[in-house]
Structure formats: structure tokens, C-alpha cells
Design an enzyme around this catalytic site. Sequence first.
Site, PDB file in Angstrom:
ATOM      1  CG  ASP A 102      -2.073  -0.190   8.672  1.00  0.00           C
ATOM      2  OD1 ASP A 102      -3.002   0.646   8.689  1.00  0.00           O
ATOM      3  OD2 ASP A 102      -2.048  -1.162   7.898  1.00  0.00           O
ATOM      4  CB  THR A 153       2.807   0.556   6.438  1.00  0.00           C
ATOM      5  OG1 THR A 153       1.467   0.258   6.858  1.00  0.00           O
ATOM      6  CG2 THR A 153       3.736   0.334   7.621  1.00  0.00           C
ATOM      7  NE  ARG A 169      -1.042  -5.764  -0.959  1.00  0.00           N
ATOM      8  CZ  ARG A 169      -1.446  -4.526  -0.770  1.00  0.00           C
ATOM      9  NH1 ARG A 169      -1.933  -3.851  -1.796  1.00  0.00           N
ATOM     10  NH2 ARG A 169      -1.381  -3.950   0.413  1.00  0.00           N
ATOM     11  N   GLY A 227       0.820  -1.215   0.000  1.00  0.00           N
ATOM     12  CA  GLY A 227       0.000   0.000   0.000  1.00  0.00           C
ATOM     13  C   GLY A 227       0.847   1.254   0.000  1.00  0.00           C
ATOM     14  CG  ASP A 257       1.247  -2.774  10.968  1.00  0.00           C
ATOM     15  OD1 ASP A 257       2.081  -2.192  10.248  1.00  0.00           O
ATOM     16  OD2 ASP A 257       0.417  -3.586  10.509  1.00  0.00           O
ATOM     17  NE  ARG A 269      -6.108  -6.675   6.130  1.00  0.00           N
ATOM     18  CZ  ARG A 269      -5.419  -5.921   5.274  1.00  0.00           C
ATOM     19  NH1 ARG A 269      -6.015  -4.904   4.684  1.00  0.00           N
ATOM     20  NH2 ARG A 269      -4.155  -6.166   5.011  1.00  0.00           N
ATOM     21  CG  ASP A 284       4.221  -8.289   7.792  1.00  0.00           C
ATOM     22  OD1 ASP A 284       4.893  -8.415   8.816  1.00  0.00           O
ATOM     23  OD2 ASP A 284       3.733  -9.253   7.183  1.00  0.00           O
TER      24      ASP A 284
END
Length: 321
Positions: free
Chosen positions: A128, A126, A72, A11, A130, A172, A103
Site C-alpha cells: 500500500d 506492504t 495475524r 499481509g 502508506d 483499503r 502498520d
Amino acid sequence: MKRIGVFTSGGDAPGMNACIRAVVRTALYYKIEVFGIYRGYSGMIRGEIVKMESKDVSNIMQHGGTILQSARSETFRTKPGRAKAFKQLKKLGIEGLVAIGGDGTFSGASIFAEEYPVSIVGVPGTIDNDLYGSDFTLGYDTAVNTAVSCIDNIKDTANSHNRLFFIEVMGRDAGFIALRSGIASGAEAVLIPEEKTDVEELIKTLDKNYKRKKSSSIVVVAEGKTGGAFEVAEMVKKRFAHYDMRVTVLGHLQRGGRPSAFDRVLASRLGMEAVKALRSGKKGVMVGQIHNRIEYTPFEKACKHNIGISPIMLEMVNILS
């Protein structure tokens, strides 16, 4: 090391362009030729690789998205696909790579580096936030600020019509955007994947606010909650039919837009340090910033050991709502 490549994968995230710029200009500063690989691993397999000069990255750091584009690749998950990718790199004499992504990007890089003699250093890109090994990832600060701006606007309408809004933000598998944007916008509740949703507790909080005659209520929901904001709203509606409820899904609004100053500076620093890491012989690591210091985390650890939600942040939501 005389030739390196840079690519973005997964992303997109605000700040990726600033990072590409830093990689290109740092490489040229050290007399290293640098090649841009379009559309991530997919473009690597197809040989969509071009040499980059300083002028190619002029006037890009203020733009969201990525000039190298992203994609991707299922083909890269296969051994034949990775063999094709290495063949394209070898043909151009590319010895090292700077991989900007999350990731999935680092998981692919880890396998690729085990199979072929190519040095890879990652930069966490990213929204996120994370990944283990960096206090912040590229794009997270911008995404939070975008979410807060949208929630502030929605609050104006909520106050004007005495409504309860359920606002779904991205996340997510991780609730970092929801938690920080919820606190910053004064939300009454924040629901995240890391915590079990206690509907009774949520209803109790909303009922308390209703009895206090609050003019509006905001509940921020991370998309990772089962069913997202719509399902949560339905559960509450069954108990409080008198509420005038609305659901807003912010979606990809959070991934685009001009990167914040924080993201531009972070991206510039990590991009520069990634090239320096390759020069010093480092490989198979993600470069991150922890307590304002540069740290290197093996891909395997960055991928598998996601950072946990701060209990202090959760406490803030409960106390300040």
C-alpha cells in the site's frame, strides 16, 4: 548483540524474501546468529523459531510471498500473549528482532518493546505504500506494475468492444496503487479513499469522452471507496444506460508474483540496514529510504502519520485523462 530474530507479519508483499535473505546474510557477516520466526507474532508465541544459515536463504529473492509465512495474531494483542512471546525469545537468547510488515506489525512491536527488553527494528513491507518514513515500501512497485499489466490487457478488450471498464485495485485506506497505476495505464479517472468521489464530475468526464467517440474508457477504483468498483459502476449506469459496462476486481493478483528489480534492491538494502541498526543500538524504529538516504522513523510516527497523496499526481489524472 549475539542473536537476533527475523519475521514477516500482516499481509505478504513482494520483496519480503529478498529482505529476509539480506537480514540473514548481513547478520552472519557480522558473526551474529539469526533465527527465523514462522508465522509472525503467532509463531513467536508458539515457539516456531528456527536457526537460519546462509544456505537457507539461497535462491529465494526472486519469489513472491514469504518463506517465513505470515499471520495475524489476536493473542499477541493481549498481555499474556506477549508474555509468552518474550518467554520464547528469552529461551533462545534472542536480543533483537527485525520485523518486516506494515502498520499493524509496528504497532505490536512498539507495545512489545515498551514491555520487554528486546530491541526491534522494522522494515516497511506492504504493497500500500502508506507508511511515513520511506519513499517506497516493499512490494509497492511490484503491485503497481502488476496492476498496470492487467489494466493494459483489459484495455485491449475494452477497445475491441467499445466498453467502459471499472477496475478495482487494492488500497483499503490508501489510494497510492490506484493513482500510480491509473496514470501509468492512461485511465480516464481514478477514484481513491483520500478524495471525495464527485459522481457528477466523473459522469461529465465520461460523457466528454463518449462524445469524442473514444473507443473505450477505464476508471480505476481503490477498494477503499464505499462499495468499491461495483457501486461506482451502478451509480454511473443509472445515468448512462447506453454504456456497455464491465467491472473487474484485480484482488490478490497484486500481492503475489515475482518482485520487481526495484523491490529486490530496496528490500536488500533495508534488510541490511536493519541489522546494522540493531548492532548500533537502535530500537523502536522503522528503517526507510528517503531521497536515496537511509532514515530511521520511530514506530509511533511511522504508524500514525501516513504520507499524503501528491497533489501533482492528482493534477496529472485530471489534465491527462
